[in-house]
Design an enzyme around this catalytic site. Structure first.
Site, PDB file in Angstrom:
ATOM      1  N   LEU A  99       0.885  -1.161   0.000  1.00  0.00           N
ATOM      2  CA  LEU A  99       0.000   0.000   0.000  1.00  0.00           C
ATOM      3  C   LEU A  99       0.919   1.206   0.000  1.00  0.00           C
ATOM      4  CD1 LEU A  99      -2.932   1.038   0.133  1.00  0.00           C
ATOM      5  CD2 LEU A  99      -2.735   1.044   2.629  1.00  0.00           C
ATOM      6  N   ASP A 100       0.729   2.095  -0.978  1.00  0.00           N
ATOM      7  CA  ASP A 100       1.638   3.222  -1.160  1.00  0.00           C
ATOM      8  C   ASP A 100       1.940   3.957   0.144  1.00  0.00           C
ATOM      9  OD1 ASP A 100       1.591   2.724  -3.857  1.00  0.00           O
ATOM     10  OD2 ASP A 100       0.104   4.259  -4.313  1.00  0.00           O
ATOM     11  N   LYS A 101       3.159   4.455   0.248  1.00  0.00           N
ATOM     12  CA  LYS A 101       3.553   5.244   1.413  1.00  0.00           C
ATOM     13  C   LYS A 101       2.623   6.427   1.613  1.00  0.00           C
ATOM     14  CE  LYS A 101       7.562   7.672   3.350  1.00  0.00           C
ATOM     15  NZ  LYS A 101       8.989   8.035   3.136  1.00  0.00           N
ATOM     16  N   SER A 103      -0.495   6.560   0.926  1.00  0.00           N
ATOM     17  CA  SER A 103      -1.881   6.135   1.127  1.00  0.00           C
ATOM     18  C   SER A 103      -2.047   5.540   2.521  1.00  0.00           C
ATOM     19  CB  SER A 103      -2.280   5.100   0.070  1.00  0.00           C
ATOM     20  OG  SER A 103      -2.109   5.614  -1.233  1.00  0.00           O
TER      21      SER A 103
END
Length: 233
Positions: A99-101, A103
């Site tokens: 999960l993107d940094k 996000s």
């Protein structure tokens, strides 16, 4: 069995990470440096950086975390703000996917290397649901384009389900996981993502879990997840 599977079954890391350890020469089997594809069996003296690989734990850990913005979805301890140090679990765990940094929201972590591979191999089949806020009003043409597919990274994304929640916020359900996919899709259509939160992975819901908090999966959740993956948790 192959050395990457042997290592992952102890809960030390995923098969993919085990391959990296082997490639870098950090793994030995009965005193010999392991190679990709090397075989290991119970009773063999398998070591990582000279330390004996511990036996498989009696019970694996499966947890759900509401990841805050700024935490990186990696088990590499040299990276500041890595997700494993953030959780601080007593067992050796690693994230399932990413999960993107930038996000926030639901991410699963486990000590079970096999389920990581089960889920990653099922990409294109299992659903992940997000709530996204963008920088300007959402139009019908934007919703249509997002739902039908957008060209990013040289290929079209798969069709997905998308619904408008408010003037600048929408819900989207994906069945694939390209790098920073939603942000790239929005950017290709002239929108910037202001906030992105994942609220569901397959049958696991984020629910009321507070940002930064984590919980163990319930037995019913594990049974259903295992059934979806044809895998006993």
């Amino acid at each position: 069995m192959r050395i990457n599977k042997f290592i992952s079954e102890t809960g030390y890391c995923s098969r993919r990470e085990a391959d990296k350890l082997v490639e870098s020469g950090q793994v030995t089997i009965n005193g010999m440096t392991a190679l990709l594809g090397s075989q290991a069996e119970p009773g063999d003296d398998v070591r990582i950086n000279g330390a004996p690989l511990q036996e498989k734990p009696s019970k694996h850990v499966y947890i759900a975390l509401n990841k805050p913005v700024g935490i990186t979805s990696t088990s590499e301890h040299h990276i500041k703000g890595n997700i494993v140090d953030f959780v601080g679990h007593e067992e050796r765990i690693f994230p399932i996917g990413r999960l993107d940094k930038d996000s926030e929201g639901l991410i699963l972590l486990t000590s079970d290397g096999d389920i990581v591979n089960k889920i990653l191999r099922s990409e294109g089949k299992h659903e992940k649901e997000y709530i996204v806020t963008v920088n300007r009003p959402i139009t019908p043409s934007f919703l249509k384009a997002m739902g039908e597919g957008v060209r990013i990274l040289g290929a079209m994304t798969l069709p997905c389900r998308i619904t408008r929640i408010s003037d600048r916020t929408f819900r989207i359900i994906l069945v694939e996981g390209k790098n920073r996919q939603i942000r790239r899709m929005c950017s290709a259509l002239g929108y910037d993502v202001q906030n992105l939160q994942r609220i569901r992975i397959m049958n696991i819901q984020l629910g009321s879990l507070k940002v930064g908090a984590w919980r163990e999966l319930t037995e019913p959740e594990k049974r259903e997840l295992g059934s979806m993956l044809n895998y006993k948790l």
